[in-house]
Design a protein around this motif. Structure first.
Motif, PDB file in Angstrom:
ATOM      1  N   ASP A  28       0.832  -1.208   0.000  1.00 53.67           N
ATOM      2  CA  ASP A  28       0.000   0.000   0.000  1.00 53.67           C
ATOM      3  C   ASP A  28       0.868   1.260   0.000  1.00 53.67           C
ATOM      4  O   ASP A  28       0.435   2.317  -0.464  1.00 53.67           O
ATOM      5  N   ALA A  29       2.065   1.142   0.558  1.00 57.91           N
ATOM      6  CA  ALA A  29       2.985   2.264   0.602  1.00 57.91           C
ATOM      7  C   ALA A  29       4.414   1.727   0.556  1.00 57.91           C
ATOM      8  O   ALA A  29       4.658   0.559   0.890  1.00 57.91           O
ATOM      9  N   VAL A  30       5.331   2.577   0.136  1.00 59.65           N
ATOM     10  CA  VAL A  30       6.731   2.164   0.051  1.00 59.65           C
ATOM     11  C   VAL A  30       7.606   3.210   0.723  1.00 59.65           C
ATOM     12  O   VAL A  30       7.216   4.384   0.845  1.00 59.65           O
ATOM     13  N   VAL A  31       8.777   2.774   1.135  1.00 58.29           N
ATOM     14  CA  VAL A  31       9.793   3.695   1.651  1.00 58.29           C
ATOM     15  C   VAL A  31      10.953   3.700   0.660  1.00 58.29           C
ATOM     16  O   VAL A  31      11.731   2.740   0.609  1.00 58.29           O
ATOM     17  N   PRO A  32      11.077   4.730  -0.170  1.00 58.22           N
ATOM     18  CA  PRO A  32      12.258   4.841  -1.047  1.00 58.22           C
ATOM     19  C   PRO A  32      13.458   5.222  -0.189  1.00 58.22           C
ATOM     20  O   PRO A  32      13.494   6.310   0.399  1.00 58.22           O
ATOM     21  N   LEU A  33      14.447   4.356  -0.116  1.00 55.50           N
ATOM     22  CA  LEU A  33      15.550   4.518   0.826  1.00 55.50           C
ATOM     23  C   LEU A  33      16.889   4.521   0.103  1.00 55.50           C
ATOM     24  O   LEU A  33      17.133   3.680  -0.770  1.00 55.50           O
ATOM     25  N   PHE A  34      17.751   5.450   0.484  1.00 58.68           N
ATOM     26  CA  PHE A  34      19.146   5.403   0.058  1.00 58.68           C
ATOM     27  C   PHE A  34      20.006   5.516   1.298  1.00 58.68           C
ATOM     28  O   PHE A  34      19.790   6.400   2.142  1.00 58.68           O
ATOM     29  N   VAL A  35      21.002   4.634   1.413  1.00 61.83           N
ATOM     30  CA  VAL A  35      21.905   4.637   2.554  1.00 61.83           C
ATOM     31  C   VAL A  35      23.292   5.064   2.101  1.00 61.83           C
ATOM     32  O   VAL A  35      23.873   4.441   1.196  1.00 61.83           O
ATOM     33  N   ARG A  36      23.802   6.121   2.725  1.00 66.61           N
ATOM     34  CA  ARG A  36      25.202   6.481   2.501  1.00 66.61           C
ATOM     35  C   ARG A  36      26.042   5.497   3.303  1.00 66.61           C
ATOM     36  O   ARG A  36      26.245   5.677   4.508  1.00 66.61           O
ATOM     37  N   ASP A  37      26.474   4.473   2.620  1.00 70.41           N
ATOM     38  CA  ASP A  37      27.124   3.331   3.266  1.00 70.41           C
ATOM     39  C   ASP A  37      28.546   3.702   3.674  1.00 70.41           C
ATOM     40  O   ASP A  37      29.387   4.003   2.826  1.00 70.41           O
ATOM     41  N   ARG A  38      28.830   3.660   4.977  1.00 71.99           N
ATOM     42  CA  ARG A  38      30.170   4.039   5.422  1.00 71.99           C
ATOM     43  C   ARG A  38      31.225   3.070   4.905  1.00 71.99           C
ATOM     44  O   ARG A  38      32.404   3.431   4.794  1.00 71.99           O
ATOM     45  N   ALA A  39      30.817   1.839   4.565  1.00 67.11           N
ATOM     46  CA  ALA A  39      31.779   0.882   4.003  1.00 67.11           C
ATOM     47  C   ALA A  39      32.251   1.326   2.629  1.00 67.11           C
ATOM     48  O   ALA A  39      33.378   1.023   2.221  1.00 67.11           O
ATOM     49  N   VAL A  40      31.418   2.043   1.886  1.00 60.73           N
ATOM     50  CA  VAL A  40      31.819   2.564   0.578  1.00 60.73           C
ATOM     51  C   VAL A  40      32.926   3.593   0.760  1.00 60.73           C
ATOM     52  O   VAL A  40      33.922   3.606   0.026  1.00 60.73           O
ATOM     53  N   GLU A  41      32.770   4.466   1.738  1.00 58.74           N
ATOM     54  CA  GLU A  41      33.815   5.459   2.003  1.00 58.74           C
ATOM     55  C   GLU A  41      35.085   4.790   2.501  1.00 58.74           C
ATOM     56  O   GLU A  41      36.194   5.161   2.104  1.00 58.74           O
ATOM     57  N   ALA A  42      34.940   3.790   3.382  1.00 61.24           N
ATOM     58  CA  ALA A  42      36.112   3.105   3.908  1.00 61.24           C
ATOM     59  C   ALA A  42      36.887   2.401   2.806  1.00 61.24           C
ATOM     60  O   ALA A  42      38.117   2.284   2.870  1.00 61.24           O
ATOM     61  N   ALA A  43      36.176   1.938   1.767  1.00 60.62           N
ATOM     62  CA  ALA A  43      36.830   1.239   0.662  1.00 60.62           C
ATOM     63  C   ALA A  43      37.435   2.192  -0.358  1.00 60.62           C
ATOM     64  O   ALA A  43      38.066   1.752  -1.319  1.00 60.62           O
ATOM     65  N   GLY A  44      37.249   3.497  -0.179  1.00 63.07           N
ATOM     66  CA  GLY A  44      37.840   4.480  -1.074  1.00 63.07           C
ATOM     67  C   GLY A  44      37.012   4.776  -2.311  1.00 63.07           C
ATOM     68  O   GLY A  44      37.494   5.438  -3.230  1.00 63.07           O
ATOM     69  N   PHE A  45      35.749   4.319  -2.358  1.00 61.43           N
ATOM     70  CA  PHE A  45      34.933   4.531  -3.552  1.00 61.43           C
ATOM     71  C   PHE A  45      34.259   5.900  -3.573  1.00 61.43           C
ATOM     72  O   PHE A  45      33.783   6.335  -4.606  1.00 61.43           O
ATOM     73  N   ALA A  46      34.180   6.565  -2.427  1.00 62.47           N
ATOM     74  CA  ALA A  46      33.444   7.828  -2.345  1.00 62.47           C
ATOM     75  C   ALA A  46      34.380   9.011  -2.578  1.00 62.47           C
ATOM     76  O   ALA A  46      34.586   9.855  -1.705  1.00 62.47           O
ATOM     77  N   ALA A  47      34.959   9.088  -3.752  1.00 59.00           N
ATOM     78  CA  ALA A  47      35.837  10.197  -4.110  1.00 59.00           C
ATOM     79  C   ALA A  47      35.016  11.476  -4.281  1.00 59.00           C
ATOM     80  O   ALA A  47      33.807  11.417  -4.522  1.00 59.00           O
ATOM     81  N   PRO A  48      35.637  12.651  -4.154  1.00 58.59           N
ATOM     82  CA  PRO A  48      34.876  13.908  -4.181  1.00 58.59           C
ATOM     83  C   PRO A  48      33.979  14.080  -5.407  1.00 58.59           C
ATOM     84  O   PRO A  48      32.832  14.525  -5.279  1.00 58.59           O
ATOM     85  N   ASN A  49      34.465  13.770  -6.598  1.00 61.35           N
ATOM     86  CA  ASN A  49      33.635  13.974  -7.786  1.00 61.35           C
ATOM     87  C   ASN A  49      32.381  13.104  -7.758  1.00 61.35           C
ATOM     88  O   ASN A  49      31.291  13.559  -8.125  1.00 61.35           O
ATOM     89  N   ARG A  50      32.529  11.868  -7.343  1.00 62.45           N
ATOM     90  CA  ARG A  50      31.360  10.990  -7.311  1.00 62.45           C
ATOM     91  C   ARG A  50      30.419  11.374  -6.169  1.00 62.45           C
ATOM     92  O   ARG A  50      29.201  11.245  -6.296  1.00 62.45           O
ATOM     93  N   ARG A  51      30.977  11.856  -5.054  1.00 64.69           N
ATOM     94  CA  ARG A  51      30.114  12.314  -3.959  1.00 64.69           C
ATOM     95  C   ARG A  51      29.305  13.529  -4.405  1.00 64.69           C
ATOM     96  O   ARG A  51      28.102  13.638  -4.097  1.00 64.69           O
ATOM     97  N   ALA A  52      29.938  14.455  -5.113  1.00 63.79           N
ATOM     98  CA  ALA A  52      29.229  15.647  -5.580  1.00 63.79           C
ATOM     99  C   ALA A  52      28.157  15.280  -6.594  1.00 63.79           C
ATOM    100  O   ALA A  52      27.036  15.803  -6.550  1.00 63.79           O
ATOM    101  N   PHE A  53      28.500  14.391  -7.516  1.00 68.23           N
ATOM    102  CA  PHE A  53      27.521  13.955  -8.515  1.00 68.23           C
ATOM    103  C   PHE A  53      26.375  13.215  -7.841  1.00 68.23           C
ATOM    104  O   PHE A  53      25.200  13.403  -8.198  1.00 68.23           O
TER     105      PHE A  53
END
Length: 458
Positions: A28-53
């Motif tokens: 009947d209803a949904v929760v659209p969810l996005f999680v800023r996963d701290r493991a992504v940052e720890a793995a080095g994937f969250a570089a500034p350009n991709r974070r801004a985009f």
């Protein structure tokens, strides 16, 4: 009231989104969810350009959901813990998400499934959201994946793709679940000054413009450095603001050599995904080792820094490296040239170049980036592992008038072609007046070093 959670990952759109459609059909209803996963940052994937985009993508997705009566819930932390918290707060029965193919994504999905099942909830994972043909769909008789693109593409082209769906009309969201405020535009420091905007709205505008002005000539213009005639959709495909399935359907309906060439490039994305899914260690280890004893930061530090800064003395290489820093993007032909130069002309470990690209590229996709670097280094799927791209001849071929070089290397802006590609041939005083460095290595010397290192004499 029956509630489902839709976990957005690399699929930040409303058009052609099977997890969202399935969740809406089931609840009947949904929760659209996005999680800023701290493991992504720890793995080095969250570089500034991709974070801004990403910030732009999330803001656009939230706005589109609000137009349909909903909103995006954003949380930060461990993805599994945050999803389980939202499930409890919403009293949701199930979670829907798209599939991931990297070792990181597979491990995360397993953790999430185990946590949800232990709480009596279900996880539904949907195929073909981030690729047109999921890894494992096509396999040769003697292996678990295709190691050569051409036979893979022949099979890929015969796959019947699922239909591409439109966006939902309404997305009802329960009031009791709350998230973080979205960051203000420009909040990320260290991003490229000419970084393009993110979001599905921008992606669809770009597709419409390219379909009008560029697609039909793509097969003849995509290697022209100065023309800048590629689609520039790679960042949107990486973040999932565009559906690859929808693009393939649209290109095939359009038809013609340009559309066929674009479809082939989309198939390359799927090819690399299926290689990495079968061989996840290829993200950091040679797919086909040549037992190279690469030069490293310790043994080639000045050469590596000159390459990073765009001061190698080879104009087309330097132009490309400067474009990368300014835009967070680089022309595909230029990616091949710069990778060949670092790995083969300078004989530097491909992982150093791959890491630099992943830091700056807004479309920095692990499968495409690492396996393209391995392809050029001769340790990947290339059937000619010892090929070397000559930056002078390649510059003259793909930038014959020198416009691309002059755009990004202003020190050479007054030079005509072909002198702009070989400034070291100018008389000494003229060369010194340019303020442009001499080549870090003579091309014959670099080629000789590479051939001897690979055990091949000239």
């Amino acid at each position: 009231m029956h509630v489902s959670v839709v976990l957005f990952t690399a699929d930040l759109r409303l058009y052609d989104h099977p997890p969202l459609r399935a969740a809406l059909d089931a609840a009947d209803a949904v929760v659209p969810l996005f999680v800023r996963d701290r493991a992504v940052e720890a793995a080095g994937f969250a570089a500034p350009n991709r974070r801004a985009f990403l910030d732009g993508c999330l803001a656009d997705l939230d706005a589109s959901l609000r137009e349909r009566g909903g909103r995006l819930v954003v949380r930060s932390g461990d993805l599994v813990e945050e999803v389980c918290r939202v499930v409890t707060e919403a009293d949701a029965d199930e979670v829907h998400m798209s599939d991931g193919h990297s070792a990181f994504a597979v491990h995360r999905e397993r953790r999430l499934r185990a946590a949800l099942e232990s709480a009596g909830r279900r996880l539904f994972v949907h195929d073909a959201v981030t690729v047109a043909v999921p890894p494992g769909t096509l396999t040769p008789a003697s292996s678990d994946h295709f190691a050569v693109f051409t036979p893979y593409y022949r099979h890929w082209a015969q796959v019947a793709l699922r239909p591409a769906g439109g966006p939902p009309r309404r997305v009802p969201v329960p009031d009791r679940v709350h998230g973080e405020a979205l960051p203000a535009p420009g909040a990320i420091t260290g991003a490229s000054p000419a970084l393009p905007p993110g979001g599905e709205s921008e992606a669809r505008r770009r597709v419409s413009a390219y379909w009008r002005r560029g697609l039909d000539a793509y097969d003849t213009t995509h290697d022209d450095l100065a023309a800048d005639a590629t689609s520039r959709l790679s960042a949107h495909l990486h973040f999932g603001t565009l559906s690859p399935v929808e693009l393939v359907h649209r290109a095939r309906r359009r038809g013609g050599p340009g559309a066929e060439a674009l479809v082939r490039q989309l198939a390359w994305r799927d090819f690399h995904r299926q290689v990495l899914a079968a061989r996840p260690e290829a993200a950091h280890a040679d797919y086909r080792t040549k037992r190279d004893r690469w030069r490293t930061e310790r043994t080639a530090g000045p050469d590596i820094e000159a390459w990073r800064e765009g001061r190698t003395g080879y104009p087309v290489v330097d132009a490309a490296m400067r474009q990368l820093r300014d835009e967070g993007w680089m022309h595909n032909r230029a990616r091949l040239l710069t990778a060949s130069f670092l790995a083969k002309t300078l004989y530097v470990d491909w992982r150093i170049g791959a890491a630099h690209f992943l830091h700056w590229l807004v479309d920095g996709d692990l499968a495409n980036n690492q396996l393209n670097w391995q392809w050029m280094a001769g340790t990947g799927t290339d059937t000619r592992p010892n090929r070397v791209l000559n930056p002078v001849t390649q510059g003259k071929k793909y930038d014959p008038r020198g416009a691309y070089v002059r755009r990004w290397v202003p020190e050479l802006s007054a030079l005509p072609a072909p002198a702009v590609h070989e400034p070291w041939k100018l008389p000494g005083p003229e060369r010194a007046a340019l303020g442009y460095p001499d080549p870090v290595v003579a091309l014959p010397d670099g080629l000789d070093r590479f051939r001897r290192a690979r055990g091949r004499q000239p």
